[in-house]
Design a protein around this motif. Structure first.
Motif, mmCIF file in Angstrom:
data_model
loop_
_atom_site.group_PDB
_atom_site.id
_atom_site.type_symbol
_atom_site.label_atom_id
_atom_site.label_comp_id
_atom_site.label_asym_id
_atom_site.label_seq_id
_atom_site.Cartn_x
_atom_site.Cartn_y
_atom_site.Cartn_z
ATOM 1 N N LEU A 10 90.946 38.771 48.393
ATOM 2 C CA LEU A 10 90.424 39.516 47.294
ATOM 3 C C LEU A 10 89.955 38.373 46.006
ATOM 4 C CD1 LEU A 10 93.119 41.904 46.961
ATOM 5 C CD2 LEU A 10 91.093 42.463 47.875
ATOM 6 N N GLN A 11 89.209 38.969 45.315
ATOM 7 C CA GLN A 11 88.768 38.064 43.783
ATOM 8 C C GLN A 11 90.080 38.271 42.954
ATOM 9 O OE1 GLN A 11 85.153 37.354 42.786
ATOM 10 N NE2 GLN A 11 85.141 37.339 44.932
ATOM 11 N N ILE B 241 85.732 44.718 35.870
ATOM 12 C CA ILE B 241 85.462 44.867 37.281
ATOM 13 C C ILE B 241 84.452 45.570 37.885
ATOM 14 C CG2 ILE B 241 86.730 45.149 39.589
ATOM 15 C CD1 ILE B 241 89.267 44.575 38.042
ATOM 16 N N ASP B 242 83.486 45.076 38.762
ATOM 17 C CA ASP B 242 82.386 45.639 39.509
ATOM 18 C C ASP B 242 82.764 45.878 40.858
ATOM 19 O OD1 ASP B 242 80.099 46.685 40.352
ATOM 20 O OD2 ASP B 242 78.863 45.147 39.777
ATOM 21 N N LEU B 243 83.253 47.238 41.332
ATOM 22 C CA LEU B 243 83.550 47.403 42.660
ATOM 23 C C LEU B 243 82.404 47.683 43.647
ATOM 24 C CD1 LEU B 243 86.831 49.588 41.873
ATOM 25 C CD2 LEU B 243 86.662 47.302 43.061
ATOM 26 N N GLY B 244 81.297 47.898 42.862
ATOM 27 C CA GLY B 244 80.018 48.140 43.552
ATOM 28 C C GLY B 244 80.049 49.795 44.110
ATOM 29 N N ASP B 245 78.915 50.159 45.052
ATOM 30 C CA ASP B 245 79.024 51.344 45.714
ATOM 31 C C ASP B 245 78.869 52.288 44.473
ATOM 32 O OD1 ASP B 245 79.128 50.524 48.318
ATOM 33 O OD2 ASP B 245 81.264 50.646 48.136
ATOM 34 N N GLY B 246 78.205 52.016 43.425
ATOM 35 C CA GLY B 246 77.940 53.157 42.273
ATOM 36 C C GLY B 246 79.098 53.546 41.616
ATOM 37 N N VAL B 247 80.247 52.746 41.697
ATOM 38 C CA VAL B 247 81.324 52.877 40.905
ATOM 39 C C VAL B 247 81.181 52.347 39.625
ATOM 40 C CG1 VAL B 247 83.897 52.501 40.777
ATOM 41 C CG2 VAL B 247 82.950 52.793 42.885
ATOM 42 N N ILE C 155 95.159 39.365 37.951
ATOM 43 C CA ILE C 155 94.559 40.725 38.513
ATOM 44 C C ILE C 155 93.843 40.361 39.711
ATOM 45 C CG2 ILE C 155 92.860 42.416 37.823
ATOM 46 C CD1 ILE C 155 93.811 42.092 34.887
ATOM 47 N N LEU C 156 94.012 41.140 40.637
ATOM 48 C CA LEU C 156 93.331 40.746 42.073
ATOM 49 C C LEU C 156 92.380 42.317 42.144
ATOM 50 C CD1 LEU C 156 96.105 39.284 42.391
ATOM 51 C CD2 LEU C 156 95.399 39.333 44.642
ATOM 52 N N SER C 157 91.235 41.874 42.752
ATOM 53 C CA SER C 157 90.100 43.027 42.999
ATOM 54 C C SER C 157 89.331 42.665 44.293
ATOM 55 C CB SER C 157 89.372 42.862 41.775
ATOM 56 O OG SER C 157 88.108 43.662 42.114
ATOM 57 N N ARG C 158 89.103 44.033 44.656
ATOM 58 C CA ARG C 158 88.145 43.906 45.933
ATOM 59 C C ARG C 158 86.659 43.822 45.381
ATOM 60 N NH1 ARG C 158 90.251 46.897 50.218
ATOM 61 N NH2 ARG C 158 91.557 48.439 49.899
ATOM 62 N N GLY C 159 86.262 44.036 44.148
ATOM 63 C CA GLY C 159 85.030 43.798 43.679
ATOM 64 C C GLY C 159 84.812 42.574 42.806
ATOM 65 N N GLU C 160 83.666 42.239 42.308
ATOM 66 C CA GLU C 160 83.515 41.173 41.501
ATOM 67 C C GLU C 160 84.372 41.372 39.956
ATOM 68 O OE1 GLU C 160 80.020 38.873 39.032
ATOM 69 O OE2 GLU C 160 79.446 40.627 40.431
ATOM 70 N N ILE C 161 85.070 40.148 39.509
ATOM 71 C CA ILE C 161 85.562 40.081 38.385
ATOM 72 C C ILE C 161 84.440 39.455 37.218
ATOM 73 C CG2 ILE C 161 87.545 39.481 36.788
ATOM 74 C CD1 ILE C 161 89.357 39.352 39.407
ATOM 75 N N LYS C 162 83.862 40.494 36.388
ATOM 76 C CA LYS C 162 82.689 40.092 35.837
ATOM 77 C C LYS C 162 83.140 39.143 34.713
ATOM 78 C CE LYS C 162 78.900 42.153 35.862
ATOM 79 N NZ LYS C 162 77.883 41.799 36.857
#
Length: 226
Positions: free
Chosen positions: A64-65, A113-119, A83-90
């Motif tokens: 994770l990020q 956080i940008d999780l992608g996939d239109g989220v 904070i841990l995230s599947r997506g990019e921590i902007k």
């Protein structure tokens, strides 16, 4: 869009059996399949934890990020939140919270956080409030309310170890501002909240059964972002 959020006070990965065990903590986190994880009591290069950067270590085990926020200097290193995230921590920022003589410095850690996939971009605030004084906790909540954005440009979540019961003064300050409680049952002090402008539907929540790994149990919520 489904979103899984977890908050976990990991007690520097030190279990009730006296062992510091990263695989154990990571395994508990992995099982929840959370997208965003807020951790409290994270040690960074302290002597007590053999100089390990715990946030990075857990992130690398989990793939994770991660971002770490320092609350105080401690044992040759630092101590704080992650904070841990599947997506990019902007972006991420740390805000100091008010505290009094004889109390530990406390912070709130913000990440976008940008999780992608239109989220939509997610704005999350991770806090660990003072355990010694309800007055200080109330002052800390007031400070958090000042730094949390008022605009509803993105979903906003406030999570962490608040050291406060649901009917206490610090929590009432949050309920009055229409923060939504994402937990159906409480362990008493750990919270997952969404802001009044965040349109979410709660699918499920639970206190995760993890008895020995820390002196806290993680709490998890799965929501649908509208």
């Amino acid at each position: 869009h489904r979103l899984g959020i977890l908050t976990y006070n990991i007690h520097h990965a030190g279990g009730l059996d006296g062992k510091v065990d990263y695989e154990r903590i990571a395994g508990i986190i992995r099982k929840t399949d959370a997208d965003i994880i807020a951790l409290q009591e994270v040690a960074n290069q302290t002597t007590r934890t053999q100089g390990v950067d715990q946030a990075k270590k857990l992130a690398s085990i989990l793939g994770l990020q991660v971002v770490f926020g320092k609350a105080l200097n401690f044992q040759g290193g630092t101590y704080g939140l992650a904070i841990l995230s599947r997506g990019e921590i902007k972006t991420s920022r740390t805000f100091a919270l008010p505290y009094r003589v004889g109390q530990e410095p406390r912070i709130v850690l913000e990440a976008i956080i940008d999780l992608g996939d239109g989220v939509p971009l997610i704005n999350i605030f991770n806090a660990h409030l003072c355990h010694l004084s309800e007055d200080t906790r109330s002052e800390q909540v007031q400070r958090i309310l000042q730094v949390v954005p008022g605009s509803d440009s993105m979903p906003v979540f406030l999570v962490g170890d608040f050291n406060a019961r649901p009917d206490s003064t610090p929590m009432k300050l949050l309920w009055e501002k229409s923060w939504e409680d994402l937990l159906e049952t409480h362990n008493g002090i750990d919270y997952l909240l969404s802001s009044s402008g965040t349109l979410v539907e709660l699918k499920s929540s639970r206190i995760v059964d993890a008895p020995i790994a820390s002196d806290h149990k993680p709490v998890f919520a799965e929501v649908l972002l509208k």
